[in-house]
Scaffold this active site. Structure first.
Site, PDB file in Angstrom:
ATOM      1  N   ASP A   1     -11.781 -10.713  -1.044  1.00 30.20           N
ATOM      2  CA  ASP A   1     -13.031 -10.978  -0.355  1.00 30.20           C
ATOM      3  C   ASP A   1     -14.048  -9.988  -0.926  1.00 30.20           C
ATOM      4  O   ASP A   1     -13.689  -9.000  -1.551  1.00 30.20           O
ATOM      5  CB  ASP A   1     -12.935 -10.904   1.172  1.00 30.20           C
ATOM      6  CG  ASP A   1     -12.204  -9.671   1.723  1.00 30.20           C
ATOM      7  OD1 ASP A   1     -11.625  -9.774   2.817  1.00 30.20           O
ATOM      8  OD2 ASP A   1     -12.227  -8.600   1.050  1.00 30.20           O
TER       9      ASP A   1
ATOM     10  N   HIS B   1      -9.964  -6.621  -2.466  1.00 32.80           N
ATOM     11  CA  HIS B   1     -11.004  -6.423  -1.445  1.00 32.80           C
ATOM     12  C   HIS B   1     -12.173  -5.690  -2.104  1.00 32.80           C
ATOM     13  O   HIS B   1     -12.096  -4.489  -2.373  1.00 32.80           O
ATOM     14  CB  HIS B   1     -10.485  -5.597  -0.255  1.00 32.80           C
ATOM     15  CG  HIS B   1      -9.468  -6.294   0.574  1.00 32.80           C
ATOM     16  ND1 HIS B   1      -9.734  -7.444   1.290  1.00 32.80           N
ATOM     17  CD2 HIS B   1      -8.162  -6.011   0.809  1.00 32.80           C
ATOM     18  CE1 HIS B   1      -8.655  -7.830   1.949  1.00 32.80           C
ATOM     19  NE2 HIS B   1      -7.678  -6.979   1.664  1.00 32.80           N
TER      20      HIS B   1
ATOM     21  N   GLU C   1       0.812  -1.225   0.000  1.00 33.80           N
ATOM     22  CA  GLU C   1       0.000   0.000   0.000  1.00 33.80           C
ATOM     23  C   GLU C   1       0.844   1.273   0.000  1.00 33.80           C
ATOM     24  O   GLU C   1       0.724   2.138   0.867  1.00 33.80           O
ATOM     25  CB  GLU C   1      -0.979  -0.047   1.185  1.00 33.80           C
ATOM     26  CG  GLU C   1      -1.871  -1.277   1.116  1.00 33.80           C
ATOM     27  CD  GLU C   1      -2.824  -1.456   2.287  1.00 33.80           C
ATOM     28  OE1 GLU C   1      -2.999  -0.518   3.074  1.00 33.80           O
ATOM     29  OE2 GLU C   1      -3.386  -2.562   2.430  1.00 33.80           O
TER      30      GLU C   1
ATOM     31  N   GLU D   1      -5.652 -10.885  -1.760  1.00 31.60           N
ATOM     32  CA  GLU D   1      -6.455 -10.721  -0.541  1.00 31.60           C
ATOM     33  C   GLU D   1      -7.954 -10.646  -0.854  1.00 31.60           C
ATOM     34  O   GLU D   1      -8.678  -9.840  -0.317  1.00 31.60           O
ATOM     35  CB  GLU D   1      -6.038  -9.454   0.210  1.00 31.60           C
ATOM     36  CG  GLU D   1      -4.563  -9.358   0.508  1.00 31.60           C
ATOM     37  CD  GLU D   1      -4.187  -8.141   1.324  1.00 31.60           C
ATOM     38  OE1 GLU D   1      -5.090  -7.528   1.913  1.00 31.60           O
ATOM     39  OE2 GLU D   1      -2.997  -7.781   1.383  1.00 31.60           O
TER      40      GLU D   1
ATOM     41  N   ASN E   1       2.216  -4.608  -3.491  1.00 36.37           N
ATOM     42  CA  ASN E   1       0.859  -5.063  -3.239  1.00 36.37           C
ATOM     43  C   ASN E   1      -0.010  -3.892  -2.797  1.00 36.37           C
ATOM     44  O   ASN E   1       0.457  -3.039  -2.008  1.00 36.37           O
ATOM     45  CB  ASN E   1       0.911  -6.130  -2.124  1.00 36.37           C
ATOM     46  CG  ASN E   1      -0.423  -6.800  -1.839  1.00 36.37           C
ATOM     47  OD1 ASN E   1      -1.052  -7.328  -2.752  1.00 36.37           O
ATOM     48  ND2 ASN E   1      -0.863  -6.766  -0.583  1.00 36.37           N
TER      49      ASN E   1
END
Ligand code: G3I
Length: 388
Positions: free
Chosen positions: A299, A268, A189, A297, A232
């Site tokens: 979801d 996400h 990030e 990651e 990432n």
């Protein structure tokens, strides 16, 4: 050990056979617990009568035909305490990411005193279950130990000392896991959000300068030349100013011969925002640079309660990202950020939202899980040399 040889479902590569063995957490990569074989045999009979393919196999088996790593973030407290969680994590996934225990605050809570235990246990779990480890994460502006942030804030750690602390942290951690971690999220990030993303004004950017990312990558590469080194971030799944900032950075780093090997797209998703439907085109840009890509990651959250529309939206969202990965030759891994609602981070961070993972809190498959199985089962895949 009684082995049951079963023909794979019709839609998978012809002649693909899988051996299944008894349900143990130590099943080797090509074996699945007997439960799945029973499901398979039940499914087979259903397939025989209906002619429909039986896709009810563990995700790691279905992903294997693509050479794709299918992973999950792992909550180490749950892994230690919850047998069902531990067995399902072993059965379904060929890759694992430490949800928290490889972060700086967890690894080095006191300066110079490393807490390797939980992370080493994850590595052992992965080795027992034929899984690869994705290291998360070496440098991130969150979950930093207080001794570091306080020292920088009060001036007792100056720029020169911070540089040495960062070099030492990266070197110590990457050397500790040398040969045991396939790839690292070296910087997590790094960019701001919005229409004009810039490098976040973190203590690393402030004290090491804008080329701290290149430096971190070089230090990590020196510590383990075989590890794949990723950047990432979130909200970069589609083509937008932030993902383009990473694309431009990747081109610059590659020009400078900095050891960058991959780009992680966290994935996400939230049903209240548009689906990143151009994810294939986005990943293709990075693939053409020779980089690996990965959804790291994934979801898909929504405001509770769920309904049939939200369930369909969740299936479509997971499938959009998985399809984008399968359409990208060097997309090597598709990792969910937790595989059961029982331990998901989402409810604690997003009031009123949840149900973001493929299995419910009782480990029962949701439509999202079935969707992942079906995409993996039916995708005829010219890119199946990923070698994961
Ligand atoms: O370890 C401490 C424990 O000692 C203390 O008693 C407890 C009480 O507050 O907190 C524990 O730390 C928690 C940590 O998870 C470990 O459980 C932190 O409070 C909590 O904030 C932290 O949340 C994690 C979050 O990152 C932090 O931003 C989530 O579990 C984790 O899923 C989430 O993961 C991040 C990725 O690393 C990066 N991408 C975004 C993703 C979601 O935020």
């Amino acid at each position: 050990m009684k082995k049951i040889r079963i023909a794979m479902v019709g839609v998978l590569a012809a002649g693909a056979l899988y051996t299944v063995g008894p349900s143990t957490a130590t099943a080797a990569p090509t074996q699945v617990p007997l439960g799945a074989a029973q499901a398979q045999s039940k499914g087979n009979s259903a397939a025989r009568t209906s002619g429909a393919p039986n896709t009810d196999l563990p995700l790691r088996l279905l992903a294997k035909q693509h050479g794709l790593g299918i992973g999950t973030a792992v909550d180490m407290a749950a892994l230690a305490a919850d047998t069902a969680y531990r067995e399902r994590a072993a059965q379904e996934f060929s890759a694992v990411t430490a949800e928290n225990v490889m972060k700086w605050s967890e690894l080095e809570p006191t300066r110079g005193q490393y807490n390797w235990g939980p992370a080493d246990e994850l590595v052992r779990f992965a080795q027992r279950n034929g899984q690869k480890v994705h290291g998360h994460t070496l440098l991130w502006h969150s979950q930093l130990p207080a001794w570091l942030t306080d020292g920088v804030a009060d001036g007792s750690i100056d720029s020169a000392e911070l540089r040495e602390i960062v070099r030492n942290h990266i070197t110590t951690v990457v050397k500790h896991f040398r040969g045991k971690v396939r790839a690292w999220d070296v910087v997590n990030e790094a960019f701001t959000d919005g229409d004009a993303p810039v490098l976040r004004d973190t203590i690393f950017r402030q004290h090491l300068g804008p080329d701290y990312i290149a430096q971190a990558l070089r230090w990590a590469h020196a510590a383990d030349p075989k590890a794949k080194l990723f950047l990432n971030d979130y909200a970069i799944d589609n083509i937008n100013p932030k993902s383009t900032a990473y694309y431009e950075l990747a081109k610059q780093l590659r020009r400078q011969r900095v050891p960058l090997h991959g780009q992680g797209f966290q994935g996400h998703l939230d049903l209240q925002y548009p689906l990143p439907i151009d994810a294939p085109q986005n990943l293709a840009r990075f693939d053409k640079l020779g980089l690996e890509t990965a959804f790291t990651e994934v979801d898909v959250r929504f405001f509770l309660p769920g309904d049939t529309y939200k369930e369909a939206g969740q299936v479509g969202s997971f499938n959009t990202l998985l399809s984008a990965c399968l359409l990208t030759p060097r997309c090597v891994m598709f990792t969910v950020w937790g595989f059961t609602d029982k331990y998901s981070w989402v409810p604690g961070f997003f009031d009123g939202q949840g149900s973001a993972t493929p299995l419910d809190e009782n480990f029962q498959p949701k439509a999202a899980y079935r969707g992942l199985q079906q995409v993996l089962a039916v995708a005829s895949d010219p890119n199946n040399r990923r070698g994961f």
